[in-house]
Write an enzyme that holds these catalytic residues in place. Structure first.
Site, PDB file in Angstrom:
ATOM      1  N   GLU A  31       0.822  -1.207   0.000  1.00 31.98           N
ATOM      2  CA  GLU A  31       0.000   0.000   0.000  1.00 31.98           C
ATOM      3  C   GLU A  31       0.863   1.267   0.000  1.00 31.98           C
ATOM      4  O   GLU A  31       0.567   2.248  -0.682  1.00 31.98           O
ATOM      5  CB  GLU A  31      -0.922   0.036   1.233  1.00 31.98           C
ATOM      6  CG  GLU A  31      -1.779  -1.207   1.389  1.00 31.98           C
ATOM      7  CD  GLU A  31      -1.155  -2.231   2.312  1.00 31.98           C
ATOM      8  OE1 GLU A  31      -1.837  -2.670   3.249  1.00 31.98           O
ATOM      9  OE2 GLU A  31       0.021  -2.592   2.095  1.00 31.98           O
ATOM     10  N   CYS A  58      -2.043  -3.377   7.557  1.00 35.77           N
ATOM     11  CA  CYS A  58      -1.642  -3.569   8.952  1.00 35.77           C
ATOM     12  C   CYS A  58      -2.007  -2.344   9.785  1.00 35.77           C
ATOM     13  O   CYS A  58      -2.117  -1.234   9.281  1.00 35.77           O
ATOM     14  CB  CYS A  58      -0.148  -3.866   9.045  1.00 35.77           C
ATOM     15  SG  CYS A  58       0.917  -2.523   8.495  1.00 35.77           S
TER      16      CYS A  58
END
Length: 312
Positions: A31, A58
């Site tokens: 990401e 995360c």
């Protein structure tokens, strides 16, 4: 490893404006790589972009800051996630954080395919053991080794192409495991030689602790761990505690059969060569209830058959 392999795409009106994938351990996650690219080139597009990512972003600090925080800060309004992260420090908390920030979140798109990419990571965190690959080569008449041999060395059943493929597999897994009898009979080095890549951790089962120190598995070409147990569940627990996410069980026949009988395996890769022994050590046997055929392929005369465990 130990991080999962993740892919990310940023789209605006069905046009891909950035791609990202997980860097080497300690580097940026997927990401981050996608978002920072857009921030450097067309940051105004982030406010109307959709982030597609194969695994939940995360939400905790590790080697890098939380990806969920960056997604929120970037102003992305919509996120599509393939699978929830099974890691105890994530496990849905990243999704909750995104939703709490007002982001439109969709979960479970192409979930089974996303799971397959990281099946080692998922097995490790969900089952508290490594992903277990069984591998052996057998003759046309079903033997894994001859009764007699002229020297302490492997007796090859497969051709050069199959053997090179095995070395490719070694470079892709974290550990390789054999029993004491294989060390005594074949004196294998268990390293990656016919393919570029790292050698796996060598795991040797030796209850008696009397294997010769000059054996090839104890050379300095790769690290070696000796486990004084033959119990598959105990072996799985020990490897889990060492952070090993995947292991290839290469032999011998008794070691392989113990994992089969314990129903403690995920995938079996079985080579059938073109030779016959007439007599010798019989190859391991997978039960019909356990196995389902994944694929079969020809390797210049050898046949490679891959099975999945129906119970794993």
């Amino acid at each position: 490893m130990p991080n999962p392999s993740v892919g990310a795409l940023l789209l605006v009106d069905d046009l891909i404006i950035a791609e990202g994938y997980t860097s080497a351990y300690g580097g940026n996650h997927a990401e981050v790589n996608a978002i920072t690219y857009v921030q450097a080139h067309t940051p105004e597009l982030l406010a109307k972009a959709t982030l597609y990512v194969t695994l939940e972003p995360c939400s905790h600090y590790g080697k890098t800051p939380p990806c969920a925080d960056l997604v929120i800060a970037s102003g992305i309004p919509k996120v599509v996630i393939g699978t929830i992260d099974p890691h105890a420090k994530v496990a849905g908390s990243g999704i909750k954080k995104l939703m709490k920030a007002g982001i439109n979140v969709t979960v479970g798109v192409l979930e089974s395919k996303c799971y397959e990419v990281n099946k080692r990571f998922f097995t490790f965190h969900e089952r508290k053991r490594p992903y277990i690959l069984l591998k052996w080569a057998e003759t046309v008449d079903g033997f894994i080794a001859p009764t007699e041999r002229d020297k302490i060395a492997p007796v090859w059943i497969t051709n050069l192409y199959s053997r090179q493929l095995v070395h490719k597999w070694r470079s892709e897994e974290q550990a390789i495991l054999v029993g004491a009898q294989t060390v005594l009979a074949d004196n294998p080095s268990l390293t990656t030689r016919d393919w570029y890549g790292n050698s796996p951790l060598r795991v040797v089962l030796d209850e008696r602790g009397d294997l010769p120190k000059e054996a090839a598995v104890f050379n300095e070409q790769a690290a070696t761990v000796v486990i004084a147990s033959k119990d598959p569940k105990e072996i799985g627990r020990i490897l889990y505690e060492k952070g090993i996410q995947s292991v290839i069980v290469e032999g011998g026949a008794n070691t392989l059969q113990r994992f089969i009988d314990a129903d403690l395996w995920d995938e079996a890769r079985v080579f059938t060569g073109t030779t016959t022994f007439g007599k010798g050590t019989k190859a391991p046997v997978l039960t019909q209830e356990q196995k389902s055929l994944s694929k079969s392929q020809d390797l210049k005369g050898d046949t490679l058959t891959t099975y999945k465990n129906n119970h794993s």
